[in-house]
Design a protein around this motif. Structure first.
Motif, PDB file in Angstrom:
ATOM      1  N   LEU A  46       0.835  -1.198   0.000  1.00  0.00           N
ATOM      2  CA  LEU A  46       0.000   0.000   0.000  1.00  0.00           C
ATOM      3  C   LEU A  46       0.872   1.251   0.000  1.00  0.00           C
ATOM      4  N   VAL A  47       0.525   2.205  -0.846  1.00  0.00           N
ATOM      5  CA  VAL A  47       1.269   3.456  -0.926  1.00  0.00           C
ATOM      6  C   VAL A  47       0.278   4.620  -0.917  1.00  0.00           C
ATOM      7  N   CYS A  87      -4.697   5.846  -1.910  1.00  0.00           N
ATOM      8  CA  CYS A  87      -3.891   4.709  -1.467  1.00  0.00           C
ATOM      9  C   CYS A  87      -3.910   3.680  -2.591  1.00  0.00           C
ATOM     10  N   ALA A  88      -2.770   3.503  -3.227  1.00  0.00           N
ATOM     11  CA  ALA A  88      -2.643   2.556  -4.331  1.00  0.00           C
ATOM     12  C   ALA A  88      -2.158   1.215  -3.798  1.00  0.00           C
ATOM     13  N   ALA A  89      -2.817   0.158  -4.242  1.00  0.00           N
ATOM     14  CA  ALA A  89      -2.494  -1.183  -3.770  1.00  0.00           C
ATOM     15  C   ALA A  89      -1.927  -2.030  -4.892  1.00  0.00           C
ATOM     16  N   SER A  90      -1.006  -2.869  -4.548  1.00  0.00           N
ATOM     17  CA  SER A  90      -0.467  -3.838  -5.500  1.00  0.00           C
ATOM     18  C   SER A  90      -0.388  -5.187  -4.804  1.00  0.00           C
ATOM     19  N   GLY A  91      -0.358  -6.244  -5.592  1.00  0.00           N
ATOM     20  CA  GLY A  91      -0.301  -7.574  -5.015  1.00  0.00           C
ATOM     21  C   GLY A  91      -1.563  -8.353  -5.301  1.00  0.00           C
ATOM     22  N   TYR A 103     -10.071  -7.258  -0.201  1.00  0.00           N
ATOM     23  CA  TYR A 103      -9.722  -6.611   1.056  1.00  0.00           C
ATOM     24  C   TYR A 103     -10.760  -5.575   1.462  1.00  0.00           C
ATOM     25  N   VAL A 104     -11.130  -5.601   2.723  1.00  0.00           N
ATOM     26  CA  VAL A 104     -11.761  -4.437   3.341  1.00  0.00           C
ATOM     27  C   VAL A 104     -10.660  -3.413   3.553  1.00  0.00           C
ATOM     28  N   MET A 105     -10.938  -2.171   3.217  1.00  0.00           N
ATOM     29  CA  MET A 105      -9.925  -1.123   3.320  1.00  0.00           C
ATOM     30  C   MET A 105     -10.307  -0.100   4.376  1.00  0.00           C
ATOM     31  N   CYS A 152      -3.367   4.139   5.245  1.00  0.00           N
ATOM     32  CA  CYS A 152      -4.378   3.206   4.763  1.00  0.00           C
ATOM     33  C   CYS A 152      -3.974   1.804   5.165  1.00  0.00           C
ATOM     34  N   ALA A 153      -4.967   0.936   5.263  1.00  0.00           N
ATOM     35  CA  ALA A 153      -4.736  -0.417   5.750  1.00  0.00           C
ATOM     36  C   ALA A 153      -5.690  -1.385   5.068  1.00  0.00           C
ATOM     37  N   ALA A 154      -5.259  -2.644   4.976  1.00  0.00           N
ATOM     38  CA  ALA A 154      -6.050  -3.676   4.301  1.00  0.00           C
ATOM     39  C   ALA A 154      -6.313  -4.842   5.243  1.00  0.00           C
ATOM     40  N   ASP A 155      -7.577  -5.246   5.259  1.00  0.00           N
ATOM     41  CA  ASP A 155      -8.010  -6.380   6.078  1.00  0.00           C
ATOM     42  C   ASP A 155      -8.445  -7.500   5.131  1.00  0.00           C
TER      43      ASP A 155
END
Length: 124
Positions: free
Chosen positions: A4-5, A22-26, A32-34, A96-99
């Motif tokens: 996350l960036v 918040c850009a996500a990769s992977g 994901y709940v964000m 930012c965070a991912a669940d």
């Protein structure tokens, strides 16, 4: 795993607006709940907002309700936080965070992945 960036932080006067991204990769972003959290100097990290997998549900801290809006674009692997009518007490580093499990949660420990944070400073 997901990386996350965050971006979009900055300095603004009270009453102004900022939009965090918040850009996500992977792995598949939509799995994901964000959430967005913030941490002010000397204080614990606190929940700000969260959004469900496809954006159907959102939840906000009382302190930001009516001023902040969380949204996501799964096609762009990005979650946003639109912040309006900013106040000096909103000054913090925003994360930012991912669940990977869900449903929406306000608990820091439920989020497995975190960005590096972006500074938001609101002057009076």
């Amino acid at each position: 795993q997901v990386q996350l960036v965050e971006s979009g932080g900055g300095s603004v006067q009270a009453g102004g607006s900022l939009r965090l991204s918040c850009a996500a990769s992977g792995r598949t972003f939509s799995s994901y709940v964000m959430g967005w959290f913030r941490q002010a100097p000397g204080k614990e990290r606190q929940f700000v907002a969260a959004i469900s997998w496809f954006g159907g549900s959102t939840y906000y801290a009382d302190s930001v309700k009516g001023r902040f809006t969380i949204s996501r674009d799964n096609a762009k692997n990005t979650v946003y936080l639109q912040m309006n009518n900013l106040k000096p007490e909103d000054t913090a580093v925003y994360y930012c965070a991912a669940d990977p499990r869900g449903p929406i949660t306000t608990m820091t420990n439920d989020y497995d992945y975190w960005g590096q944070g972006t500074q938001v400073t609101v002057s009076s």
